[in-house]
Design a protein around this motif. Structure first.
Motif, PDB file in Angstrom:
ATOM      1  N   ASP A 172      35.188   8.707  85.405  1.00 33.37           N
ATOM      2  CA  ASP A 172      36.159   8.184  86.366  1.00 33.37           C
ATOM      3  C   ASP A 172      35.409   7.201  87.262  1.00 33.37           C
ATOM      4  O   ASP A 172      34.826   7.579  88.275  1.00 33.37           O
ATOM      5  N   GLU A 173      35.406   5.936  86.848  1.00 34.07           N
ATOM      6  CA  GLU A 173      34.583   4.950  87.550  1.00 34.07           C
ATOM      7  C   GLU A 173      35.054   4.642  88.972  1.00 34.07           C
ATOM      8  O   GLU A 173      34.229   4.477  89.874  1.00 34.07           O
ATOM      9  N   PRO A 174      36.366   4.526  89.235  1.00 33.83           N
ATOM     10  CA  PRO A 174      36.758   4.334  90.637  1.00 33.83           C
ATOM     11  C   PRO A 174      36.295   5.473  91.547  1.00 33.83           C
ATOM     12  O   PRO A 174      35.830   5.226  92.668  1.00 33.83           O
ATOM     13  N   ALA A 175      36.404   6.719  91.061  1.00 36.25           N
ATOM     14  CA  ALA A 175      35.943   7.855  91.864  1.00 36.25           C
ATOM     15  C   ALA A 175      34.430   7.791  92.068  1.00 36.25           C
ATOM     16  O   ALA A 175      33.915   8.119  93.147  1.00 36.25           O
ATOM     17  N   ASN A 176      33.712   7.379  91.020  1.00 35.40           N
ATOM     18  CA  ASN A 176      32.260   7.219  91.119  1.00 35.40           C
ATOM     19  C   ASN A 176      31.906   6.188  92.182  1.00 35.40           C
ATOM     20  O   ASN A 176      31.051   6.420  93.038  1.00 35.40           O
ATOM     21  N   GLY A 206      35.925  -0.978  87.269  1.00 37.55           N
ATOM     22  CA  GLY A 206      36.329   0.325  87.790  1.00 37.55           C
ATOM     23  C   GLY A 206      35.477   0.759  88.966  1.00 37.55           C
ATOM     24  O   GLY A 206      35.991   1.275  89.971  1.00 37.55           O
ATOM     25  N   ARG A 207      34.166   0.566  88.854  1.00 37.96           N
ATOM     26  CA  ARG A 207      33.278   0.933  89.958  1.00 37.96           C
ATOM     27  C   ARG A 207      33.566   0.076  91.190  1.00 37.96           C
ATOM     28  O   ARG A 207      33.607   0.586  92.315  1.00 37.96           O
ATOM     29  N   TRP A 208      33.769  -1.222  90.968  1.00 42.84           N
ATOM     30  CA  TRP A 208      34.063  -2.135  92.071  1.00 42.84           C
ATOM     31  C   TRP A 208      35.341  -1.700  92.790  1.00 42.84           C
ATOM     32  O   TRP A 208      35.431  -1.728  94.019  1.00 42.84           O
ATOM     33  N   GLU A 209      36.335  -1.319  92.023  1.00 44.33           N
ATOM     34  CA  GLU A 209      37.577  -0.811  92.613  1.00 44.33           C
ATOM     35  C   GLU A 209      37.293   0.362  93.550  1.00 44.33           C
ATOM     36  O   GLU A 209      37.859   0.467  94.646  1.00 44.33           O
ATOM     37  N   GLY A 210      36.396   1.254  93.112  1.00 43.69           N
ATOM     38  CA  GLY A 210      36.040   2.408  93.934  1.00 43.69           C
ATOM     39  C   GLY A 210      35.274   2.034  95.192  1.00 43.69           C
ATOM     40  O   GLY A 210      35.521   2.587  96.274  1.00 43.69           O
ATOM     41  N   TYR A 211      34.331   1.097  95.068  1.00 43.85           N
ATOM     42  CA  TYR A 211      33.593   0.649  96.254  1.00 43.85           C
ATOM     43  C   TYR A 211      34.560   0.101  97.302  1.00 43.85           C
ATOM     44  O   TYR A 211      34.472   0.422  98.500  1.00 43.85           O
ATOM     45  N   LYS A 212      35.474  -0.754  96.848  1.00 43.49           N
ATOM     46  CA  LYS A 212      36.421  -1.379  97.782  1.00 43.49           C
ATOM     47  C   LYS A 212      37.349  -0.339  98.393  1.00 43.49           C
ATOM     48  O   LYS A 212      37.661  -0.403  99.592  1.00 43.49           O
ATOM     49  N   ALA A 213      37.780   0.630  97.593  1.00 43.85           N
ATOM     50  CA  ALA A 213      38.662   1.672  98.108  1.00 43.85           C
ATOM     51  C   ALA A 213      37.965   2.498  99.186  1.00 43.85           C
ATOM     52  O   ALA A 213      38.577   2.837 100.216  1.00 43.85           O
ATOM     53  N   GLY A 214      36.690   2.816  98.951  1.00 46.76           N
ATOM     54  CA  GLY A 214      35.949   3.595  99.933  1.00 46.76           C
ATOM     55  C   GLY A 214      35.809   2.862 101.261  1.00 46.76           C
ATOM     56  O   GLY A 214      35.981   3.450 102.337  1.00 46.76           O
ATOM     57  N   VAL A 215      35.494   1.569 101.187  1.00 45.76           N
ATOM     58  CA  VAL A 215      35.354   0.768 102.400  1.00 45.76           C
ATOM     59  C   VAL A 215      36.701   0.619 103.102  1.00 45.76           C
ATOM     60  O   VAL A 215      36.791   0.724 104.337  1.00 45.76           O
ATOM     61  N   ASP A 216      37.760   0.393 102.336  1.00 43.63           N
ATOM     62  CA  ASP A 216      39.088   0.245 102.928  1.00 43.63           C
ATOM     63  C   ASP A 216      39.516   1.521 103.651  1.00 43.63           C
ATOM     64  O   ASP A 216      40.078   1.465 104.765  1.00 43.63           O
ATOM     65  N   LYS A 217      39.277   2.664 103.032  1.00 48.15           N
ATOM     66  CA  LYS A 217      39.646   3.939 103.657  1.00 48.15           C
ATOM     67  C   LYS A 217      38.836   4.164 104.933  1.00 48.15           C
ATOM     68  O   LYS A 217      39.357   4.661 105.943  1.00 48.15           O
TER      69      LYS A 217
END
Length: 401
Positions: A172-176, A206-217
């Protein structure tokens, strides 16, 4: 041994194998099922007969590198599985260069492989890979990758329709990505530089999506203490690329306090660490990444690494077992299906975390020869369950500790 793996194995071996999505059957059943599957997939390939003599089985591995940090670990476990099962394995290193990725499949088919596992770079490469395998009756499974059903709907459908494409083993790359950026945010980092490897790579995206989601949250919850993530610098899969990318990010932003080399096999990370060390900023810039380094324990202790995910290298082992069982005629009926095999990351953020990983995944392989043979006897449902439960804790329990 009281382990999840042992329980899964015992249950699978006691159960009756039924023909279906993850079916096991006799050679004659396999031929019939494969004929039907080939017809429904629209391919012209004749049914591939089951191979009962393991010495005649040859499995190809299309990989970015079989010699870098992660690739060499993958090769170790795959070689151990091939030895345990008495089959032949052949590697082609393609560097995640698109034309080399597609050519690697043709090369492995020409070499007589009845099945191939592949770590491709972009979804588009899978169009050619699937066609080549369909045309030649060769089974195919992805590792560290999955075709995006959303972004590559036509390619996903071609994989689903194929009588020879089995499925994908992936994380699960976004979660990673989100977990890694949270390690940095929790350490107080707010100005994060990002290093990718190849534009368009599905895993990287997928990983990039997760990095951005973490920063946005984080920013939504902490409006008075915002964090920012740079646009990515691309490094390819080399140490030199990682070094140049890190240098560019440091030069562009003197306030940079963290770096995420997104992966690419380990070499880009090593280059980025070296660049930070040369700049004398080891204590000023925290680094997290995916793909464990052999000296990760020391780096977590001296501060040159703040955390990392990855380390399992057993992802291709599961894909290998899928292809092996397809060649044997134990798994059939692939047309109309897309086996999505979820695989867990291991996370470490301290030297103590790494010591446990090192004991069971570095100093020794996490599976013995007997356990690899047992794994090969699992039906697909049980194999997916075994994949889901691979962990440091499971390896420790299998070792009797």
């Amino acid at each position: 041994m009281k382990t999840i793996f042992k329980k899964v194995t015992a249950a699978a071996l006691a159960a009756t194998m039924v023909v279906g999505m993850a079916a096991c059957g006799s050679g004659s059943e396999t031929a019939s099922s494969s004929d039907s599957a080939a017809s429904s997939s629209g391919t012209e390939a004749a049914a591939t007969p089951a191979v009962t003599d393991n010495s005649k089985i040859k499995i190809g591995v299309s990989i970015w590198s079989s010699t870098d940090v992660l690739g060499s670990q993958c090769k170790l476990i795959l070689d151990a599985a091939a030895d345990a099962l008495g089959v032949e394995v052949q590697y082609v290193d393609q560097g995640h260069v698109s034309e080399k990725v597609t050519a690697s499949v043709e090369q492995l088919v020409a070499a007589g492989c009845q099945g191939i596992i592949i770590c491709n770079s972009s979804d588009t490469e899978m169009t050619s890979a699937i066609k080549t395998c369909n045309d030649n009756g060769v089974y195919l499974a992805q590792f560290f990758r999955i075709i995006s059903e959303t972004n590559s709907a036509d390619i996903y459908q071609a994989a689903k329709d194929s009588a020879y494409y089995i499925g994908a083993v992936h994380e699960d790359e976004p979660a990673n990505g989100e977990a890694l950026v949270n390690i940095l945010l929790d350490k107080g980092d707010r100005d994060i530089g990002l290093i990718g490897w190849e534009q368009g790579d599905a895993t990287w995206l997928g990983r990039w999506e997760g990095y951005k989601a973490g920063v946005d949250k984080w920013n939504e919850a902490h409006p008075d203490d915002p964090a920012q993530l740079s646009e990515p610098q691309y490094a390819g899969t080399t140490s030199e690329g990682g070094s140049k990318a890190a240098e560019a990010l440091m030069a562009a932003d003197p306030n940079l306090d963290a770096l995420i080399p997104a992966g690419g096999g380990g070499d880009p990370l090593q280059g980025a660490i070296a660049a930070v060390e040369r700049a004398g900023k080891t204590q000023d810039i925290d680094i997290v990444s995916t793909d464990f380094l052999p000296d990760l324990g020391d780096r977590l202790e001296n501060g040159s690494m703040a955390g990392e995910s990855g380390g399992h290298y057993c992802d291709p082992l599961i894909a290998f077992m899928m292809v092996y069982n397809a060649i044997k005629g134990n798994y059939t009926g692939f047309a109309g299906n897309f086996e999505d095999v979820s695989f867990p990351y291991l996370y470490v953020s301290s030297a103590e975390d790494y010591q446990a990983y090192e004991k069971y995944f570095v100093d020794q392989l996490p599976y013995t020869s007997d356990e690899l043979v047992e794994m090969s006897n699992l039906d697909l449902s049980a194999l997916k369950e075994a994949a889901k439960n691979i962990s440091i804790e499971d390896a420790a329990s299998r070792a009797g500790n």
